[in-house]
Scaffold this active site. Sequence first.
Site, PDB file in Angstrom:
ATOM      1  N   HIS A   1      11.376 -36.370 -16.976  1.00  0.00           N
ATOM      2  CA  HIS A   1      11.063 -36.689 -15.577  1.00  0.00           C
ATOM      3  C   HIS A   1       9.707 -36.127 -15.143  1.00  0.00           C
ATOM      4  CE1 HIS A   1      15.050 -38.380 -14.817  1.00  0.00           C
ATOM      5  NE2 HIS A   1      15.511 -37.404 -15.588  1.00  0.00           N
TER       6      HIS A   1
ATOM      7  N   TRP B   1      -4.138  -2.071  -0.620  1.00  0.00           N
ATOM      8  CA  TRP B   1      -4.098  -3.395  -1.236  1.00  0.00           C
ATOM      9  C   TRP B   1      -4.672  -4.346  -0.192  1.00  0.00           C
ATOM     10  CZ3 TRP B   1      -1.836  -8.291  -0.807  1.00  0.00           C
ATOM     11  CH2 TRP B   1      -1.724  -9.035  -1.995  1.00  0.00           C
TER      12      TRP B   1
ATOM     13  N   GLU C   1      12.472 -16.862 -15.085  1.00  0.00           N
ATOM     14  CA  GLU C   1      12.073 -15.455 -15.150  1.00  0.00           C
ATOM     15  C   GLU C   1      11.087 -15.217 -16.295  1.00  0.00           C
ATOM     16  OE1 GLU C   1      11.977 -11.244 -14.503  1.00  0.00           O
ATOM     17  OE2 GLU C   1      12.169 -13.051 -13.279  1.00  0.00           O
TER      18      GLU C   1
ATOM     19  N   ARG D   1       2.666   0.782  -6.883  1.00  0.00           N
ATOM     20  CA  ARG D   1       2.903  -0.185  -5.815  1.00  0.00           C
ATOM     21  C   ARG D   1       1.823  -1.251  -5.758  1.00  0.00           C
ATOM     22  NH1 ARG D   1       6.496   2.022  -1.802  1.00  0.00           N
ATOM     23  NH2 ARG D   1       5.495   0.823  -0.165  1.00  0.00           N
TER      24      ARG D   1
ATOM     25  N   CYS E   1       0.834  -1.193   0.000  1.00  0.00           N
ATOM     26  CA  CYS E   1       0.000   0.000   0.000  1.00  0.00           C
ATOM     27  C   CYS E   1       0.872   1.247   0.000  1.00  0.00           C
ATOM     28  CB  CYS E   1      -0.895   0.016   1.234  1.00  0.00           C
ATOM     29  SG  CYS E   1      -1.742  -1.537   1.558  1.00  0.00           S
TER      30      CYS E   1
ATOM     31  N   GLU F   1       2.722 -13.113 -14.644  1.00  0.00           N
ATOM     32  CA  GLU F   1       2.416 -11.868 -13.948  1.00  0.00           C
ATOM     33  C   GLU F   1       1.495 -10.955 -14.747  1.00  0.00           C
ATOM     34  OE1 GLU F   1       5.968 -10.361 -11.116  1.00  0.00           O
ATOM     35  OE2 GLU F   1       6.509 -10.551 -13.227  1.00  0.00           O
TER      36      GLU F   1
ATOM     37  N   LYS G   1       7.305 -13.729 -15.793  1.00  0.00           N
ATOM     38  CA  LYS G   1       6.825 -12.530 -16.486  1.00  0.00           C
ATOM     39  C   LYS G   1       5.506 -12.816 -17.209  1.00  0.00           C
ATOM     40  CE  LYS G   1       9.663  -9.504 -15.242  1.00  0.00           C
ATOM     41  NZ  LYS G   1       9.615 -10.186 -13.945  1.00  0.00           N
TER      42      LYS G   1
ATOM     43  N   ASN H   1      -0.037   1.095   6.570  1.00  0.00           N
ATOM     44  CA  ASN H   1       0.509   0.000   5.771  1.00  0.00           C
ATOM     45  C   ASN H   1       0.983  -1.078   6.729  1.00  0.00           C
ATOM     46  OD1 ASN H   1       0.120   1.533   3.519  1.00  0.00           O
ATOM     47  ND2 ASN H   1       2.286   1.947   3.144  1.00  0.00           N
ATOM     48  N   GLY H   2       0.846  -2.337   6.334  1.00  0.00           N
ATOM     49  CA  GLY H   2       1.345  -3.421   7.168  1.00  0.00           C
ATOM     50  C   GLY H   2       0.223  -4.319   7.655  1.00  0.00           C
TER      51      GLY H   2
ATOM     52  N   LYS I   1       3.998  -3.789  -6.242  1.00  0.00           N
ATOM     53  CA  LYS I   1       5.408  -3.604  -6.575  1.00  0.00           C
ATOM     54  C   LYS I   1       6.299  -3.885  -5.379  1.00  0.00           C
ATOM     55  CE  LYS I   1       8.872  -2.337  -9.173  1.00  0.00           C
ATOM     56  NZ  LYS I   1       9.315  -3.204 -10.275  1.00  0.00           N
TER      57      LYS I   1
END
Length: 609
Positions: A505, A74, A482, A27, A2, A489, A486, A99-100, A604
């Site tokens: 496998h 958030w 990566e 964020r 947040c 996301e 991406k 925040n938190g 973010k």
Amino acid sequence: MCGIVGAIASRNVVPVLVDGLKRLEYRGYDSAGVAVLDGETVRRVRRVGRVAEMEGAAAAESLAGQVGIGHTRWATHGGVTEPNAHPHISFGELAVVHNGIIENHEVQRERLKGLGYTFESQTDTEVIAHLVHHYFKASGDLFGAVRQATAELHGAYAIGVIAQARPDELITARMGCPLLIGLGDGENFIASDVSAILSATRKVIFLEEGDVARLTRDAVEILDGKGLPAERAVHQSDVSLASLELGPYDHYMQKEIHEQPKALADTIEAVLELGFDAALFGESAAQRLAEVEGVQILACGTSYYAGLTAKYWIEAMTGLPCNVEIASEYRYRDAWAHPKHLIVTISQSGETLDTMEALKYARSLGHEHALSICNVRESAIPRASDLVFYTRAGAEIGVASTKAFTTQLVALFTLAATLAKLRGRLSLEREAALLEELRALPGSVQHALNLEPQIHAWAQAFAAKHNALFLGRGLHYPIALEGALKLKEITYIHAEAYPAGELKHGPLALVDEAMPVVVIAPNDALLEKVKSNMQEVRARGGELFVFADADSHFTDSEGVHVIRTPRHVGILSPIVHAIPVQLLAYHAALARGTDVDKPRNLAKSVTVE
């Protein structure tokens, strides 16, 4: 996650708050709100959705005031609803943004209900508002009330508090979540990120763990966690407003992908000047790094994949053992510790909570040396480390990390080469050759960016898919990881990555004509092995999308599509091959119509568990 912004001034602060919240949108958030002191009342506007919706509502209500706080939320406790949005108000007299996560909020909620407080939301934050109000009502001292309340909170928080009875004060406190103070001329500010207040000031104070501060228009008073007066250094931010603007680009992710040649050149600059010198990591680095007998890397997400790449470099170049662990897992297990193993934490923001807590845990186990790789100066993780290497990527706004990742790889490669040099495993000739490869890296990355039109064409095929596999071997397996991340996301396509040798496998069972398989295939010692793995995919009807080097001798054929990156650049090849997978995800997301810069459910800066 947040975002917080607050201001106390002799002017209307609503434009400052709204502008700050817009700059904090990157964020990640799902609702936004502001509260101001308008005369002797607390006025508030909140809306679910984008800051622009809240801004319109504030304008419609002619919201104005000289003291105020704002927030982008958030959701953690409670759904995405207006009653759960911040700021939260107690008895119409006091407003809080937070925040938190407050871990003991349920116990405090029941206690406060017994004291006559009614809860309108499902959030843990409303507990803070009522708890501060309870102590403020008894003492009339807002600063003291915040200190009393925070002493009873368990968990992580950054908070801003205003009260109608104290129109000349803005109170703030932090524990585990980032918060800073901005110093102006006859006005002062709070923010969770310097970008939120850059239009008003560049002079900032970073609060330490447990700090509680009182801001007036002309002064700042800080008490530490023990209640003692604290002097905190004033820093001049070097973040530019221009770096926070889109300019000619359509999205921040696009902008940041294309900024990589410059970001890499800026990060490499000091290395080219000094060579692989321990001084790059701090004044005491030579002695500390010379004592290292192993490396333990702790990181999350994309930074974790950078660490996995570094493991190959460090072990091959230095002969030292290197372990890489997800920070959120490491901090909760009984880890084995060697005091001479260097702890390396990697975080773009320097405020990633899991990584910070993992660093604290490593310290508690007896690790003597800690080095952070970070993109934000004076953030929490570098301040808690003995050594630091600051990447020079500039502000990264897009949630999906791009230039932060590639500059982290440069930093980690520099660490590997420096450790090798200190251990007598890097000759002068080899050092000169590696420095020359670094010098050429931005140009190689630019050549990879020039492949964008071809990758754009591939992305149209990916847009209709629901799943994808990414394959790589050796140094390039983390790049496959990566690439899959991406794609997940920002396109919401399910994607997984495997070492190509693992196909038989298990993952080969997933391969059919509907499963695109992306292969990272540089012209290195494992190329022939990768070609064999590709044949396994084609034999099952899988469609291959191959990122190969110009000299890898691949050709297009039925079910095999090839894009050639520049010539093989040797040990730095993972950095160049990161570019095509970023572009593939970006253009596939555009084709699917998803929000490239603000993907759903993601933030973010992850500053909560």
